[in-house]
Scaffold this motif. Structure first.
Motif, PDB file in Angstrom:
ATOM      1  N   UNK A 237       0.800  -1.227   0.000  1.00  0.00           N
ATOM      2  CA  UNK A 237       0.000   0.000   0.000  1.00  0.00           C
ATOM      3  C   UNK A 237       0.829   1.271   0.000  1.00  0.00           C
ATOM      4  N   UNK A 238       2.072   1.205   0.477  1.00  0.00           N
ATOM      5  CA  UNK A 238       2.901   2.398   0.539  1.00  0.00           C
ATOM      6  C   UNK A 238       4.009   2.443  -0.481  1.00  0.00           C
ATOM      7  N   UNK A 239       4.101   1.403  -1.339  1.00  0.00           N
ATOM      8  CA  UNK A 239       5.187   1.356  -2.331  1.00  0.00           C
ATOM      9  C   UNK A 239       4.679   0.967  -3.715  1.00  0.00           C
ATOM     10  N   UNK A 240       4.209  -0.266  -3.858  1.00  0.00           N
ATOM     11  CA  UNK A 240       3.860  -0.781  -5.185  1.00  0.00           C
ATOM     12  C   UNK A 240       2.708  -0.007  -5.815  1.00  0.00           C
ATOM     13  N   UNK A 241       1.577   0.036  -5.136  1.00  0.00           N
ATOM     14  CA  UNK A 241       0.394   0.709  -5.697  1.00  0.00           C
ATOM     15  C   UNK A 241       0.651   2.191  -5.968  1.00  0.00           C
ATOM     16  N   UNK A 242       1.138   2.961  -4.981  1.00  0.00           N
ATOM     17  CA  UNK A 242       1.315   4.392  -5.250  1.00  0.00           C
ATOM     18  C   UNK A 242       2.418   4.718  -6.248  1.00  0.00           C
ATOM     19  N   UNK A 243       3.450   3.875  -6.349  1.00  0.00           N
ATOM     20  CA  UNK A 243       4.526   4.182  -7.296  1.00  0.00           C
ATOM     21  C   UNK A 243       4.010   4.197  -8.724  1.00  0.00           C
ATOM     22  N   UNK A 244       3.117   3.256  -9.056  1.00  0.00           N
ATOM     23  CA  UNK A 244       2.542   3.240 -10.405  1.00  0.00           C
ATOM     24  C   UNK A 244       1.538   4.375 -10.602  1.00  0.00           C
ATOM     25  N   UNK A 245       0.791   4.713  -9.553  1.00  0.00           N
ATOM     26  CA  UNK A 245      -0.144   5.829  -9.646  1.00  0.00           C
ATOM     27  C   UNK A 245       0.599   7.140  -9.889  1.00  0.00           C
ATOM     28  N   UNK A 246       1.676   7.368  -9.153  1.00  0.00           N
ATOM     29  CA  UNK A 246       2.417   8.622  -9.282  1.00  0.00           C
ATOM     30  C   UNK A 246       3.081   8.745 -10.644  1.00  0.00           C
ATOM     31  N   UNK A 247       3.690   7.667 -11.138  1.00  0.00           N
ATOM     32  CA  UNK A 247       4.347   7.752 -12.448  1.00  0.00           C
ATOM     33  C   UNK A 247       3.333   7.988 -13.557  1.00  0.00           C
ATOM     34  N   UNK A 248       2.160   7.366 -13.464  1.00  0.00           N
ATOM     35  CA  UNK A 248       1.108   7.617 -14.456  1.00  0.00           C
ATOM     36  C   UNK A 248       0.608   9.053 -14.340  1.00  0.00           C
ATOM     37  N   UNK A 249       0.508   9.551 -13.103  1.00  0.00           N
ATOM     38  CA  UNK A 249       0.087  10.929 -12.900  1.00  0.00           C
ATOM     39  C   UNK A 249       1.082  11.923 -13.475  1.00  0.00           C
ATOM     40  N   UNK A 250       2.380  11.663 -13.278  1.00  0.00           N
ATOM     41  CA  UNK A 250       3.412  12.537 -13.844  1.00  0.00           C
ATOM     42  C   UNK A 250       3.339  12.535 -15.364  1.00  0.00           C
ATOM     43  N   UNK A 251       3.075  11.374 -15.933  1.00  0.00           N
ATOM     44  CA  UNK A 251       2.946  11.257 -17.383  1.00  0.00           C
ATOM     45  C   UNK A 251       1.826  12.153 -17.908  1.00  0.00           C
ATOM     46  N   UNK A 252       0.722  12.247 -17.144  1.00  0.00           N
ATOM     47  CA  UNK A 252      -0.453  12.986 -17.615  1.00  0.00           C
ATOM     48  C   UNK A 252      -0.390  14.485 -17.346  1.00  0.00           C
ATOM     49  N   UNK A 253       0.136  14.877 -16.184  1.00  0.00           N
ATOM     50  CA  UNK A 253       0.042  16.283 -15.800  1.00  0.00           C
ATOM     51  C   UNK A 253       1.392  16.975 -15.677  1.00  0.00           C
ATOM     52  N   UNK A 254       2.507  16.215 -15.759  1.00  0.00           N
ATOM     53  CA  UNK A 254       3.820  16.806 -15.633  1.00  0.00           C
ATOM     54  C   UNK A 254       4.304  16.808 -14.198  1.00  0.00           C
ATOM     55  N   UNK A 255       5.625  16.906 -14.016  1.00  0.00           N
ATOM     56  CA  UNK A 255       6.218  16.773 -12.686  1.00  0.00           C
ATOM     57  C   UNK A 255       5.859  17.933 -11.764  1.00  0.00           C
TER      58      UNK A 255
END
Length: 305
Positions: A237-255
């Motif tokens: 819950x604190x590593x695997x799931x959020x790491x993919x969410x954050x990278x996808x979010x960066x892809x969509x909205x920028x760093x």
């Protein structure tokens, strides 16, 4: 992509960033619970977190490399992914775990979340990215909310000698994590979000385990049952799931926008710390929560290019 679909794609990225930040905020809770219920040092706890996480990321990286549309990394990209991954999830995580030995989960979020400002400054100085007036205004509102939420608690915690040591460790953590956000923002559009995350986390996991086996005299196989439980929950819950969410979010909205939206993390930590760690929550924290949410909503209304 039509303007309507483009806007929906951008807003979807905002939501993904929010979820990623909330999940990531559980890490501090699990760390504090592990420290509370067992005698375990920071590098052992971090090594267990990565030990549970690494198989998933390694398999995911292998699957990504076997896809028909896979594009092989260049030598420079391999180096970039390795360095950025180790900055974000080896150096930053180690500093964070060390700092959490001395300060509360709430104060940890306060110090750590100077990183959006560092991201904007690094992007502007290194890559000459323009900081829009709306981004500045959103930063002022969100940081105003953070100040209101944590001001009272910081005054109390600041009386402890170890507070400054812990705060310094978390600040350096914020610097290295800002470097990760900026670097990943440049690499993800080129190599792909999921592939980048899988390899970056794999490199970081290997670095953590190498560090542990070189420097630690502890055993990973002789820990308290609660340590294994919290390490496993932290991995999922604190590593695997959020790491993919954050990278996808960066892809969509920028760093830069991802960093600002991530300011919701302290609010999530306050609430979780109240329920799971019995850390007090005050009216000022509620007021700060409202301001932070206003800042995040301002970002979500920004039109996608």
């Amino acid at each position: 992509m039509s303007e309507k679909k483009s806007y929906a794609y951008f807003v979807g990225g905002i939501v993904i960033c929010l979820l990623g930040s909330v999940f990531f905020s559980t890490k501090a809770i699990f760390v504090k619970l592990a420290y509370r219920e067992a005698t375990v040092d920071a590098i052992t706890l971090l090594a267990l977190r990565m030990l549970f996480s690494l198989p998933f990321f390694a398999i995911s990286a292998f699957v990504a490399s076997k896809k028909t549309d896979n594009v092989r990394f260049t030598g420079q990209q391999w180096l970039g992914v390795a360095v950025v991954g180790c900055l974000g999830y080896y150096a930053s995580s180690l500093l964070d775990f060390l700092g959490l030995q001395y300060i509360s989960a709430g104060i940890e979020r306060l110090v750590l979340f100077v990183y959006p400002t560092l991201v904007l400054l690094m992007s502007a100085l290194v890559f000459r990215s323009k900081i829009s007036p709306q981004q500045w205004l959103a930063l002022i509102i969100t940081y105003g909310g953070l100040f209101v939420a944590f001001w009272g608690e910081a005054r109390v915690e600041g009386q402890s000698p170890d507070f400054y040591k812990g705060a310094a460790l978390i600040f350096v953590c914020a610097v290295t994590y800002a470097m990760y956000i900026v670097g990943s923002g440049r690499l993800i559009p080129v190599v792909g979000a999921a592939k980048f995350n899988s390899y970056a986390m794999s490199f970081a996991g290997i670095a953590v385990l190498v560090h542990f086996f070189i420097t630690s005299s502890s055993s990973l196989w002789n820990q308290d049952a609660s340590t294994y439980l919290y390490s496993f929950l932290m991995a999922i819950f604190g590593t695997i799931i959020p790491s993919y969410l954050v990278t996808e979010g960066i892809k969509r909205v920028g760093s830069s926008n991802a960093a600002i939206v991530g300011s919701i993390g302290p609010v999530s930590t306050i609430l979780q710390a109240y329920f799971f760690l019995q850390e007090p929550i005050h009216a000022l924290q509620i007021a700060g929560t409202i301001l932070i949410l206003i800042g995040v909503l301002m970002i979500s209304r920004k039109k996608a290019k």
